[in-house]
Design a protein around this motif. Sequence first.
Motif, PDB file in Angstrom:
ATOM      1  N   UNK A 159       0.879  -1.174   0.000  1.00 25.14           N
ATOM      2  CA  UNK A 159       0.000   0.000   0.000  1.00 25.14           C
ATOM      3  C   UNK A 159       0.916   1.224   0.000  1.00 25.14           C
ATOM      4  N   UNK A 160       0.349   2.403  -0.241  1.00 23.92           N
ATOM      5  CA  UNK A 160       1.156   3.613  -0.311  1.00 23.92           C
ATOM      6  C   UNK A 160       1.948   3.828   0.973  1.00 23.92           C
ATOM      7  N   UNK A 161       1.329   3.528   2.107  1.00 19.12           N
ATOM      8  CA  UNK A 161       1.956   3.850   3.385  1.00 19.12           C
ATOM      9  C   UNK A 161       2.222   2.589   4.207  1.00 19.12           C
ATOM     10  N   UNK A 162       2.379   1.457   3.550  1.00 18.83           N
ATOM     11  CA  UNK A 162       2.638   0.230   4.289  1.00 18.83           C
ATOM     12  C   UNK A 162       2.271  -0.988   3.459  1.00 18.83           C
ATOM     13  N   UNK A 163       1.598  -1.931   4.088  1.00 19.82           N
ATOM     14  CA  UNK A 163       1.186  -3.116   3.338  1.00 19.82           C
ATOM     15  C   UNK A 163       0.019  -3.781   4.051  1.00 19.82           C
ATOM     16  N   UNK A 164      -0.636  -4.707   3.333  1.00 24.78           N
ATOM     17  CA  UNK A 164      -1.649  -5.520   3.993  1.00 24.78           C
ATOM     18  C   UNK A 164      -1.298  -6.985   3.775  1.00 24.78           C
ATOM     19  N   UNK A 165      -1.682  -7.814   4.732  1.00 19.59           N
ATOM     20  CA  UNK A 165      -1.442  -9.243   4.612  1.00 19.59           C
ATOM     21  C   UNK A 165      -2.756  -9.885   4.219  1.00 19.59           C
TER      22      UNK A 165
ATOM     23  N   UNK B 204      -0.809  -2.980   7.820  1.00 17.08           N
ATOM     24  CA  UNK B 204       0.328  -2.463   8.573  1.00 17.08           C
ATOM     25  C   UNK B 204       0.796  -1.153   7.966  1.00 17.08           C
ATOM     26  N   UNK B 205       0.922  -0.151   8.815  1.00 15.85           N
ATOM     27  CA  UNK B 205       1.466   1.123   8.334  1.00 15.85           C
ATOM     28  C   UNK B 205       2.950   1.154   8.645  1.00 15.85           C
ATOM     29  N   UNK B 206       3.754   1.475   7.659  1.00 15.76           N
ATOM     30  CA  UNK B 206       5.183   1.614   7.908  1.00 15.76           C
ATOM     31  C   UNK B 206       5.529   3.079   7.698  1.00 15.76           C
ATOM     32  N   UNK B 208       7.287   4.232   5.535  1.00 17.12           N
ATOM     33  CA  UNK B 208       7.878   4.454   4.215  1.00 17.12           C
ATOM     34  C   UNK B 208       7.346   5.671   3.475  1.00 17.12           C
ATOM     35  N   UNK B 209       6.164   6.107   3.837  1.00 21.26           N
ATOM     36  CA  UNK B 209       5.644   7.269   3.128  1.00 21.26           C
ATOM     37  C   UNK B 209       5.625   8.517   4.004  1.00 21.26           C
TER      38      UNK B 209
END
Lengths: 259, 336
Positions: A159-165, B204-206, B208-209
Amino acid sequence: MNIIVCIKQVPDTNEVKIDPVTGTLIREGVPSIINPDDKNALEEALLLKDKYDAHVTVITMGPPQAEKALREALSMGADEAVLITDRAFGGADTLATSRVLAAAIQKLPYDIVFAGRQAIDGDTAQVGPEIAEHLSLSQVTYVEKVEIEGRELTIRRALEDGYEVIKVKTPVLLTAIKELNVPRYMNVKYIYEAFQKEIKIWNSDDIDIEKSLLGLGGSPTKVRKSMTKDVKGKGELINMSPKEAAEYAVAKLKEKHFV
Amino acid sequence: MDMNKLDYNGVWVFAEQRGAKLQKVSLELLGKGRDISDKLGVKLTAVLLGSGITDISKELINYGADEVIVCDNELLKNYTTDGYTKVICELVEKYKPEVFLIGASFIGRDLGPRVAARLSTGLTADCTGLDIDSESKNLMMTRPAFGGNLMATIECAEHRPQMATVRPGVFERLKIDESRTGSIELEKIDLAKEDIRTEVIEIVKTAKDMVDIGEAEIIVSGGRGVGNKENFALLKELAEAMGGVVGASRAAVDNGWMDKVYQVGQTGKTVRPKVYIACGISGAIQHLAGMQDSDYIVAINKDPEAPIMKAADLAIVGDFTKVIPELINKVKEVKN
């Protein structure tokens, strides 16, 4: 496990030159490559081959010379290759392209269909999901990690600001991004073999699809006009020493209250 | 074609929410959607899917929608391809919009093609311009083509809805107007757990942005001409002196000199800062498409003929490794 990887042959640059006189693309002298995201898709399939002895088939729709991309995929370790080529496919938009690829895939056994997220010459990211829809498959796009246990896949989707599982079962279509892996080089072991192997060549008669859905005629979207872009051209050009140029630039920025 | 185009009416915008928060791109699309629906003389509708989201409908009206169609369902809490596609396609078949705009987010780019394929219609990705043809009343969708070296105007003349995706930052949202009124339609679409074949385990927010170059007022950007990763330190120093951030062209990102979150251009972020300083960037159309609306563009390039020099308000012919240190000195001097 049977895996199909959809690849596209694209010009090896994202900055193709335009003929300033005719306004058309200069394709001469631009080498062709396997589209980068597609190579990540292929690599992931090959990793599954290494690990689970999966059978990997690469397919592409394109002109006869796209065979070169398939040979390269075979040299990386793919087992089989199919070239879907027909003049009738010319001018196909993403929907018409996806219908042809889906019809071809339907003739092959598969558990997973891989594609790249998008091609560098179009950047649409549409063909993968559209194939999935025609085949009524579940889909996961922007795949950056895949784990498999039996029929169940655990996937990390960017995702733009992370990911989803996401958990999903085969059969499924996945689209790969650069973060998924580092594609291998062609393997000497396979190169000789690759050039001996027969590439299946299918035309529109070899797949189950209505002729009216092919090519430009089967494409809902059409290019009405194309143009090189107008640039502003009202700025000023200065050619002075770095120090003078910097002084001039900062004076301008100050005048406009930007610094 | 067995569809009667005349049955299709109105402009739709997919109101993307995550965690019951509307995405900026959807508000920007309402801005553009307003313009298009006014030209057509039709209603502008926002389509909002989610769980516990009915409350945010009013916000969509405040940003320009005449109507909000809400589908509030626990199974729609997180985005899933299957769930959202089913609901949206059924709504499209019921209401028959002529235009349907979707933000080109990582979610919109998953949803758009799936919906278009199910509806057997066209979808034009990453448009930078949308307009209505005064004669045919068709949507004219303009996007960079062939790696961004050409602009193509695309038409979906015989199929409905005419669908387009647009990247964040391309269009501007309207000023919020809390006095605007509109209608809110609550829709119940049958959706069963079995309809959804993917399961979202976690989101999950990382970090990265963290750097959002789309929000920066000053961007110092580098391209192929910067030559290597180390030279970006010089750009960063100038950006910091000016209170800005560093950006990069696609070539610089592809070469691994900068992370993708800093990428400006059609395939990266569209930015419109007050000042954009382009160093060693030739100015491929795909890059220009992502920064040409900046208020003031400074280009530093050895080649006076580079396209970026023509797009710039101030084009400095020279070597950025020599010009930037002078700029840093001068900016610091002015600031003190």
